[in-house]
Design an enzyme around this catalytic site. Structure first.
Site, PDB file in Angstrom:
ATOM      1  N   HIS A  39       2.221   6.245   0.964  1.00 46.42           N
ATOM      2  CA  HIS A  39       0.829   6.017   1.353  1.00 46.42           C
ATOM      3  C   HIS A  39       0.385   7.025   2.399  1.00 46.42           C
ATOM      4  CE1 HIS A  39       0.746   2.585  -1.119  1.00 46.42           C
ATOM      5  NE2 HIS A  39      -0.099   1.843  -0.425  1.00 46.42           N
ATOM      6  N   HIS A  66       5.356   0.135   6.962  1.00 44.38           N
ATOM      7  CA  HIS A  66       6.352   1.180   7.140  1.00 44.38           C
ATOM      8  C   HIS A  66       6.861   1.289   8.592  1.00 44.38           C
ATOM      9  CE1 HIS A  66       6.216   2.845   3.084  1.00 44.38           C
ATOM     10  NE2 HIS A  66       4.903   2.696   3.118  1.00 44.38           N
TER      11      HIS A  66
END
Length: 328
Positions: free
Chosen positions: A209, A290
């Site tokens: 991403h 993340h």
């Protein structure tokens, strides 16, 4: 008797030799300036690029300091918060922006790029050399996106890196389930792992991403930044290496046909909107998804591709002859 000679002056038909300090190529004025390497970003570009690490930093700090984030369980395997206790709508993987914008990020990047490519008059009329070179830059960046996230003579670089750092599909950890699997199946990708009900875990997973959002929005920024600087009358300041080894500075001249602000910025609004939404989703990714290292490596991999397409040509006349430079 001594003879006094008057200094001769060039006749009206004679041309003075060009100054070694400056010359003009089509719409580009080049002047020798300081010795800053051409592959370094300008001050404006540095400020633009600095937005990305700062966004990741402050988003990550927010995730640490926010009481809602600290109280919500975070799964390093799922790389997200538990959907039932997610601290924000944007912390849920199924939020509408993640599903229909980030997951289809390269479609939106492509749509915004071609809207600008077709509508901005600075590329000239028809299938001009500037428009072709812009298309080649897009193709080069897209190739990097494919190599990193989609396919690289097999699994993409993200999946290869995950395997090299000790990761594998959770299904393969069970010896009974590993029996009978082919060698090809051992090198399963993240997508196929999820398809067979496995969990991709154990290695370092570069944030796809972060990579996509930075790569896509930066591509748009670098392409329409010369149009914005032209409209605002800002100094360009990009350096290039000439064929004779001399260092020069490039400035985009104003085109009389596109001097009006409406003409100069045509096609930018949609691209600017896509780039702005990508920045917002990058901030949400930094805050809710993340680890620090996964986000940092996503940033580095995106920057490496951008450098090869938008900064290397400034130092290499051969590469610049193929890819050109935005606004030139």
């Amino acid at each position: 008797m001594s003879t006094h000679r008057k200094p001769t002056s060039p006749t009206p038909n004679e041309e003075s030799p060009p100054s070694p300090k400056s010359f003009t190529m089509s719409s580009t004025t080049v002047r020798i300036r300081d010795a800053r390497p051409p592959y370094f970003p300008t001050r404006l570009e540095t400020q633009l690029l600095a937005i990305y690490p700062l966004t990741l930093f402050f988003g990550s700090i927010f995730s640490i300091l926010s009481p809602a984030s600290r109280s919500a369980p975070y799964s390093h395997i799922l790389q997200s918060h538990d959907p039932a206790t997610a601290p924000s709508y944007f912390a849920q993987k199924k939020n509408v922006f993640n599903v229909y914008f980030v997951k289809k990020g390269w479609f939106w990047t492509t749509a915004a790029f071609f809207a600008f490519l077709i509508m901005w008059p600075g590329y000239g009329k028809g299938l001009s050399a500037k428009r072709i070179r812009a298309g080649l830059r897009y193709a080069a960046v897209t190739t990097w996106w494919v190599v990193v996230t989609q396919w690289f003579f097999g699994p993409p670089l993200i999946d290869r890196g995950f395997r090299l750092t000790g990761g594998q599909c959770e299904v393969l950890r069970d010896d009974s389930k590993r029996e009978g699997l082919s060698v090809t199946r051992e090198y399963i990708t993240a997508a196929t792992c999820k398809a067979v009900g496995g969990t991709w875990k154990g290695g370092h997973d570069i944030s796809g991403h972060v990579f996509l959002l930075i790569l896509g929005s930066s591509l748009l920024w670098f392409e329409f930044l010369p149009a914005l600087t032209r409209a605002e009358g800002l100094r360009d300041g990009r350096k290039i290496m000439l064929a004779d080894g001399k260092l020069a500075s490039v400035a985009v001249e104003k085109d009389p046909e596109t001097e009006g602000e409406e003409q100069t910025t045509r096609g930018i609004k949609f691209s600017l909107g896509v780039a702005a939404l990508m920045w917002w989703m990058l901030l949400m990714t930094a805050a809710f998804f993340h680890t620090w290292m996964e986000k940092f490596t996503g940033l580095l991999v995106a920057f490496s591709g951008l450098w090869a397409v938008y900064f290397l040509p400034r130092a290499s006349p051969g590469v610049r002859a193929v890819l050109g430079m935005p606004g030139v």
